[in-house]
Design an enzyme around this catalytic site. Structure first.
Site, PDB file in Angstrom:
ATOM      1  N   ASP A 188      11.035 -25.266  12.514  1.00 27.17           N
ATOM      2  CA  ASP A 188      10.972 -23.811  12.627  1.00 27.17           C
ATOM      3  C   ASP A 188      11.468 -23.343  13.986  1.00 27.17           C
ATOM      4  OD1 ASP A 188      10.499 -21.322  11.597  1.00 27.17           O
ATOM      5  OD2 ASP A 188       8.327 -21.535  11.443  1.00 27.17           O
ATOM      6  N   ARG A 196       0.821  -1.215   0.000  1.00 27.98           N
ATOM      7  CA  ARG A 196       0.000   0.000   0.000  1.00 27.98           C
ATOM      8  C   ARG A 196       0.854   1.264   0.000  1.00 27.98           C
ATOM      9  NH1 ARG A 196      -1.484  -2.191   4.895  1.00 27.98           N
ATOM     10  NH2 ARG A 196      -3.606  -2.449   4.099  1.00 27.98           N
ATOM     11  N   SER A 210      17.391 -14.414  13.322  1.00 29.94           N
ATOM     12  CA  SER A 210      16.081 -14.431  13.973  1.00 29.94           C
ATOM     13  C   SER A 210      15.850 -13.153  14.775  1.00 29.94           C
ATOM     14  CB  SER A 210      15.976 -15.648  14.905  1.00 29.94           C
ATOM     15  OG  SER A 210      14.881 -15.521  15.792  1.00 29.94           O
ATOM     16  N   ARG A 211      14.791 -12.423  14.446  1.00 29.68           N
ATOM     17  CA  ARG A 211      14.458 -11.209  15.194  1.00 29.68           C
ATOM     18  C   ARG A 211      14.010 -11.544  16.614  1.00 29.68           C
ATOM     19  NH1 ARG A 211      12.429  -9.754   9.942  1.00 29.68           N
ATOM     20  NH2 ARG A 211      10.326 -10.475  10.448  1.00 29.68           N
ATOM     21  N   ASN A 212      13.292 -12.639  16.781  1.00 28.61           N
ATOM     22  CA  ASN A 212      12.813 -13.005  18.113  1.00 28.61           C
ATOM     23  C   ASN A 212      13.966 -13.430  19.024  1.00 28.61           C
ATOM     24  OD1 ASN A 212       9.737 -12.873  17.833  1.00 28.61           O
ATOM     25  ND2 ASN A 212      10.358 -14.030  16.024  1.00 28.61           N
ATOM     26  N   LYS A 248       6.647 -20.892  18.276  1.00 25.35           N
ATOM     27  CA  LYS A 248       8.117 -20.952  18.166  1.00 25.35           C
ATOM     28  C   LYS A 248       8.747 -19.575  18.324  1.00 25.35           C
ATOM     29  CE  LYS A 248       8.506 -19.225  13.791  1.00 25.35           C
ATOM     30  NZ  LYS A 248       9.503 -18.340  13.168  1.00 25.35           N
TER      31      LYS A 248
END
EC number: 1.1.1.94
Length: 332
Positions: A245, A30, A255-257, A192
């Site tokens: 995963d 968008r 991995s951001r987490n 996860k």
């Protein structure tokens, strides 16, 4: 095949690049400025910098045009918006008056306010859409953008959706498996992320590889307990979309987490961490939903509870770990 990808974040962009190598692919966002940059440079410098996108990939900020592309007879529509924006996108699709016949989503998590899974949101907002499914598995967008090997699973109760998704994605370095356990795949993809925050905290505190292995293994048990109660099958959680995963997200430095957990262990505040990331960390968004669902079903999820304590209740990371270690002994 014509493919429309709705959402030009890192994951949507990487998947669109993969699809464009074989199919007539249109990537929608968008944000007109983002689309203009993609058209000019064939690179998503905001979300996936340094990854060159195929010249054949096309871009558009007009949702109606993207939906028309994904609604052709031989077409697939891929929803790559985050779970937080899924309901809004479904509203926009409905308002545009063009809902593609075959839809697959790649978002992971629970809707924060309702605690619904993506398939439940889509069923509520697009009830006429019957051929749909989820594509998930151990995958980092950057590695997919680099055409490195990856294996994913498409889950759908519609055989036609599974076959169409397989035909679209199964080429090059991407291998696709099929199944019909939509709930199990979605729960694995959501939980996860919360568990990856836990392993990041453990690693950031220097607690060692033994602790990491214990968190992953016991975290998998939490994931499976919740998933089975919600309607998933136990065997799904030992497959790509569960254990696979979880291992990747809990141990991979992309991995951001996991990064959130590492930074929390280093003493940074959650607001500072999320501001520096500049990207979605779904584990933060859905941790409270996971814990609320567990409590509603009387399911014991101590690791998830500890993560929520650190994220939202001001509990120090080391104190959260100590709390886990003080739990009563029990049979595995």
């Amino acid at each position: 095949m014509k493919v429309a990808v709705l959402g030009a974040g890192a994951w949507g962009t990487a998947l669109a690049g993969h699809l464009a190598a074989r199919h007539d692919t249109l990537l929608w966002a968008r944000d007109a400025a983002l689309i203009a940059g993609l058209q000019a440079r064939h690179e998503n410098s905001r979300y996936l910098d340094g990854i060159a996108l195929p010249d054949a990939l096309r871009y558009d900020a007009d949702l109606g045009a993207a939906l028309a592309h994904g609604a052709a007879d031989d077409a697939l529509c891929v929803i790559a918006a985050p779970v937080a924006g899924l309901r809004t996108l479904c509203h926009a699709m409905r308002d545009a008056g063009c809902v593609p016949a075959h839809v697959v989503w790649v978002c992971k998590g629970f809707e924060a306010d309702t605690h619904l899974l993506p398939h439940q949101v889509i069923a509520a907002e697009l009830p006429e859409q019957q051929s749909n499914g989820v594509l998930s598995g151990p995958s980092f967008a950057r590695e997919v953008g680099q055409s490195l090997p990856v294996a994913l699973t498409v889950a759908s109760v519609s055989a036609e959706c599974r076959e169409r998704t397989l035909a679209a994605f199964h080429h090059g370095a991407m291998r696709i498996y099929t199944g019909d356990d939509v709930v199990g795949v979605e729960v694995g993809g959501a939980v996860k992320n919360v568990l990856a925050i836990a392993t990041g905290i453990s690693d950031g505190l220097g607690l060692g590889l033994n602790a990491r292995a214990a968190l992953i293994t016991r975290g998998l048990a939490e994931m499976s307990r919740l998933g089975v109660v919600l309607g998933g099958r136990a065997e799904t959680f030992t497959g790509l979309t569960g254990l696979g995963d979880l291992i990747l997200t809990a141990t991979g430095d992309l991995s951001r987490n996991r990064t959130v957990g590492l930074q929390l262990a280093a003493g940074r505040t959650l607001n500072d961490i999320l501001g520096a990331l500049g990207h979605v960390a779904e584990g933060v968004r859905c941790a409270q939903a996971v814990l609320a669902l567990a409590r509603a079903q009387s399911i014991d999820m101590p690791i998830t509870q500890a993560v929520c304590g650190v994220l939202f209740d001001g509990i120090a990371p080391r104190d959260a770990v100590s709390g886990l270690l003080r739990r009563d002994a029990r049979a595995e």
